[in-house]
Design a protein around this motif. Structure first.
Motif, PDB file in Angstrom:
ATOM      1  N   CYS A  19      40.080  45.292  49.397  1.00  0.00           N
ATOM      2  CA  CYS A  19      39.300  44.943  48.313  1.00  0.00           C
ATOM      3  C   CYS A  19      39.035  46.239  47.378  1.00  0.00           C
ATOM      4  N   VAL A  45      38.486  39.364  47.338  1.00  0.00           N
ATOM      5  CA  VAL A  45      37.035  38.839  47.481  1.00  0.00           C
ATOM      6  C   VAL A  45      37.315  37.399  47.865  1.00  0.00           C
ATOM      7  N   ALA A  61      33.777  41.417  51.080  1.00  0.00           N
ATOM      8  CA  ALA A  61      33.811  41.444  49.613  1.00  0.00           C
ATOM      9  C   ALA A  61      32.855  42.246  49.069  1.00  0.00           C
ATOM     10  N   LYS A  85      29.826  39.632  44.289  1.00  0.00           N
ATOM     11  CA  LYS A  85      30.961  39.795  45.146  1.00  0.00           C
ATOM     12  C   LYS A  85      30.475  38.868  46.411  1.00  0.00           C
ATOM     13  N   ALA A  89      32.251  35.274  47.635  1.00  0.00           N
ATOM     14  CA  ALA A  89      32.780  34.982  49.030  1.00  0.00           C
ATOM     15  C   ALA A  89      32.028  33.989  49.897  1.00  0.00           C
TER      16      ALA A  89
END
Length: 179
Positions: A19, A45, A61, A85, A89
């Motif tokens: 990521c 993510v 994430a 984030k 997720a």
């Protein structure tokens, strides 16, 4: 520690790194906004949430995206990124699971969950910039660019998830994601 949990922990660490790398690898500066950039990190993510579930996916994430903000000097955005984030997720997992169980259409469930997550991202950054950073009009100017980033993530993550879902180890993580 169970073998399955250790594998998911390792997968979460790898997805966090991926990521971060996906965010750093391709950065397209956002014109007229607050200095942000379009990146591919949201693709990872979404995949993290779908495949690793709300705990490991959230960690992957949030940590990967947070580190990308730190490495690129966007320290002011790092706290928002961590929360947004992580929320994406968890939401990706929850929406996908509920829609897939109700409709038995995994592709549609992934597509709709991804779209809603990207709306969360765009709205979350807008609120953060507007309310906490006081960026005013620049916060609104960033919305279309965040939506463009989200669209790219959806277009990449959904088909990629279909391919990755055929890998036996990834299927095992997905089956135990709620546990």
């Amino acid at each position: 520690m169970k073998k399955q949990n250790l594998q998911k922990m390792i997968a979460a660490a790898m997805l966090a790194a991926l990521c971060c790398i996906a965010t750093l690898l391709l950065q397209i500066p956002i014109p007229l906004a607050s200095g942000g950039y379009i990146n591919l990190g949201d693709c990872i993510v979404l995949l993290s949430g779908w495949f690793l579930g709300p705990v490991y996916g959230c960690a992957a994430a949030a940590i990967g995206s947070f580190l990308a903000d730190i490495f690129t000097g966007f320290l002011a955005y790092a706290p928002a990124t961590l929360l947004i984030k992580a929320g994406m997720a968890v939401l990706a997992f929850a929406l996908y699971r509920s829609m897939e169980q109700a409709w038995k259409k995994p592709l549609l469930a992934r597509l709709l969950s991804a779209l809603l997550c990207e709306l969360l991202m765009a709205g979350g950054y807008f609120l953060y910039e507007y309310l906490l950073l006081g960026n005013g009009i620049a916060a609104a100017a960033g919305i279309p660019w965040n939506l463009l980033q989200g669209a790219a993530a959806v277009l990449l993550a959904v088909p990629l998830s279909q391919k990755l879902g055929k890998i036996s180890n990834i299927r095992k993580w997905t089956e135990t994601a709620e546990k």
